[in-house]
Design an enzyme around this catalytic site. Sequence first.
Site, PDB file in Angstrom:
ATOM      1  N   THR A  14       3.640   2.924   5.741  1.00  0.00           N
ATOM      2  CA  THR A  14       2.161   2.799   5.733  1.00  0.00           C
ATOM      3  C   THR A  14       1.267   3.473   6.540  1.00  0.00           C
ATOM      4  OG1 THR A  14       0.507   1.173   6.482  1.00  0.00           O
ATOM      5  CG2 THR A  14       2.808   0.753   7.392  1.00  0.00           C
TER       6      THR A  14
ATOM      7  N   GLY B 181       0.721  -1.119   0.017  1.00  0.00           N
ATOM      8  CA  GLY B 181      -0.051   0.040   0.088  1.00  0.00           C
ATOM      9  C   GLY B 181       0.921   1.279  -0.084  1.00  0.00           C
TER      10      GLY B 181
ATOM     11  N   ASP C  40       1.039  -0.036  11.741  1.00  0.00           N
ATOM     12  CA  ASP C  40       0.911  -1.466  12.103  1.00  0.00           C
ATOM     13  C   ASP C  40       2.316  -2.523  12.021  1.00  0.00           C
ATOM     14  OD1 ASP C  40       0.902  -1.770   9.369  1.00  0.00           O
ATOM     15  OD2 ASP C  40      -0.880  -3.129   9.153  1.00  0.00           O
TER      16      ASP C  40
ATOM     17  N   ASP D 111      -1.018   2.856   8.102  1.00  0.00           N
ATOM     18  CA  ASP D 111      -1.827   1.795   9.203  1.00  0.00           C
ATOM     19  C   ASP D 111      -1.034   1.932  10.804  1.00  0.00           C
ATOM     20  OD1 ASP D 111      -3.819   1.283   7.548  1.00  0.00           O
ATOM     21  OD2 ASP D 111      -2.615  -0.457   6.631  1.00  0.00           O
TER      22      ASP D 111
ATOM     23  N   ARG E 116       0.937  -4.908  -5.687  1.00  0.00           N
ATOM     24  CA  ARG E 116       0.857  -6.134  -5.278  1.00  0.00           C
ATOM     25  C   ARG E 116       1.103  -7.253  -6.103  1.00  0.00           C
ATOM     26  NH1 ARG E 116      -1.009  -4.349   0.042  1.00  0.00           N
ATOM     27  NH2 ARG E 116      -2.332  -2.781  -0.154  1.00  0.00           N
TER      28      ARG E 116
ATOM     29  N   ARG F 278      -6.247  -1.300   8.636  1.00  0.00           N
ATOM     30  CA  ARG F 278      -6.083  -2.712   8.888  1.00  0.00           C
ATOM     31  C   ARG F 278      -6.728  -3.178  10.220  1.00  0.00           C
ATOM     32  NH1 ARG F 278      -1.747  -5.906   5.677  1.00  0.00           N
ATOM     33  NH2 ARG F 278      -0.475  -4.927   6.873  1.00  0.00           N
TER      34      ARG F 278
ATOM     35  N   ASP G 143       4.462  -5.064   6.137  1.00  0.00           N
ATOM     36  CA  ASP G 143       5.151  -6.189   6.653  1.00  0.00           C
ATOM     37  C   ASP G 143       5.038  -7.296   5.538  1.00  0.00           C
ATOM     38  OD1 ASP G 143       2.306  -6.489   6.322  1.00  0.00           O
ATOM     39  OD2 ASP G 143       2.104  -7.188   8.587  1.00  0.00           O
TER      40      ASP G 143
HETATM   41  P1  ADP Z   1       2.338  -4.501   2.446  1.00  0.00           P
HETATM   42  O1  ADP Z   1       3.909  -4.545   2.142  1.00  0.00           O
HETATM   43  O2  ADP Z   1       1.876  -3.045   2.492  1.00  0.00           O
HETATM   44  O3  ADP Z   1       2.142  -5.130   3.810  1.00  0.00           O
HETATM   45  P2  ADP Z   1       1.431  -6.830   0.791  1.00  0.00           P
HETATM   46  O4  ADP Z   1       1.155  -7.523   2.098  1.00  0.00           O
HETATM   47  O5  ADP Z   1       0.578  -6.431  -0.398  1.00  0.00           O
HETATM   48  O6  ADP Z   1       1.711  -5.104   1.492  1.00  0.00           O
HETATM   49  O7  ADP Z   1       2.993  -7.129   0.389  1.00  0.00           O
HETATM   50  C1  ADP Z   1       3.349  -6.363  -0.622  1.00  0.00           C
HETATM   51  C2  ADP Z   1       4.092  -7.404  -1.520  1.00  0.00           C
HETATM   52  O8  ADP Z   1       5.486  -7.817  -0.960  1.00  0.00           O
HETATM   53  C3  ADP Z   1       3.121  -8.512  -2.088  1.00  0.00           C
HETATM   54  O9  ADP Z   1       2.466  -8.089  -3.105  1.00  0.00           O
HETATM   55  C4  ADP Z   1       4.500  -9.372  -2.446  1.00  0.00           C
HETATM   56  O10 ADP Z   1       5.113  -9.011  -3.663  1.00  0.00           O
HETATM   57  C5  ADP Z   1       5.307  -9.263  -1.534  1.00  0.00           C
HETATM   58  N1  ADP Z   1       5.334 -10.442  -0.382  1.00  0.00           N
HETATM   59  C6  ADP Z   1       4.333 -10.439   0.588  1.00  0.00           C
HETATM   60  N2  ADP Z   1       4.431 -11.239   1.489  1.00  0.00           N
HETATM   61  C7  ADP Z   1       5.620 -12.109   0.890  1.00  0.00           C
HETATM   62  C8  ADP Z   1       6.165 -13.353   1.073  1.00  0.00           C
HETATM   63  N3  ADP Z   1       5.712 -14.126   2.003  1.00  0.00           N
HETATM   64  N4  ADP Z   1       7.621 -13.841   0.436  1.00  0.00           N
HETATM   65  C9  ADP Z   1       7.736 -12.726  -0.681  1.00  0.00           C
HETATM   66  N5  ADP Z   1       7.211 -11.824  -1.006  1.00  0.00           N
HETATM   67  C10 ADP Z   1       6.212 -11.251  -0.179  1.00  0.00           C
END
Ligand code: ADP
Length: 319
Positions: free
Chosen positions: A125, A11, A129, A127, A72, A171, A103
């Site tokens: 972010t 995000g 969080d 959030d 994403r 969130r 995260d």
């Molecule tokens: P945020 O970073 O804001 O928490 P996301 O959870 O959508 O947002 O994570 C962002 C991107 O990080 C995902 O779209 C993916 O490309 C990568 N990602 C998330 N989880 C994993 C994971 N377990 N292993 C590798 N890459 C990941």
Amino acid sequence: IKRIGVLTSGGDAPGMNAAIRAVVREGLHLGLEVYGIFDGYEGLHQGKIKPLDRNSVSDVINRGGTFLGSARFPEFKQQKTREEAIENLKKYGIDALVVIGGDGSYMGAKKLTEMGYPCIGIPGTIDNDIPGTTYTIGFDTALNIVVEAIDRLRDTSASHKRISIVEIMGRYCGDLTLGAAVAGGAEFVVIPEKGYSEAELLGQIKAGIAKGKTHMIIAMCEHVTKVDKLAEHIQAETGHDTRATILGHIQRGGTPTAQDRILASRMGSFAVKLLLEDQGGRCIGVVNSQMVHYDIIDCINNMKRPFNQELFDLSDSLF
Ligand code: ADP
């Protein structure tokens, strides 16, 4: 380390541009070359990579969002996809990465570090969080936007003797809702950390009406309940006109506040310095106004954000 990359992922948040700028300028200042990776891990996989000079980050410190773009890209969870992405890092001679995101983005950063590409995570972010930091980049800006929205709702709620429910992002973290409730003087605050009972809330609203309150603001964190349904229930139970306002993505845009720009600048600079000390697999935070860093996986898996009970008590005693 001679050449580093920077990307924003997950995000978007106001202040990400200021963080990218700091990575670029500090990197150049310390004799590194800096490459921008566009559209997060997806762009890394597709090879959307360009060198950044000091002018490529001119006039971005005051802009919301991220000029690098974000995405994403769940495919990045697969080893094979990451191996393909690493081919691009090799092609451009990039030795290390700064990843600005939440995260989920930290997980990707940890895995790349394990595959030989040291990464530093910067918490970006609205959030708030992410463990290991009191504030994330974007939180302060979003907070100010939400407070402004509550102020506006208060004017119209007061004029029409209305009950207003405001649904606020975060969130599963109530920081944005709680901060906005205190700063906006909301009568009620509902956050995931404290659980939720509709019956209890209705009882408190009725008690408020009995005490002579003619209008009220309820600050409600997203994902707790359906606010439109709740508005119908409150109206049916109290006879007071009740409206729900979902602030939505309005909260993610806008000019970053001075606080967010300063935080982002400090974090971006600190990230580059850590990489130069060969510290990969770390994430950055601000604790007691100081820059700190932790193991990125320990941070996601084991560290907990302390709950601000004092602020919660305030939201209760001052309403
Ligand atoms: P945020 O970073 O804001 O928490 P996301 O959870 O959508 O947002 O994570 C962002 C991107 O990080 C995902 O779209 C993916 O490309 C990568 N990602 C998330 N989880 C994993 C994971 N377990 N292993 C590798 N890459 C990941």
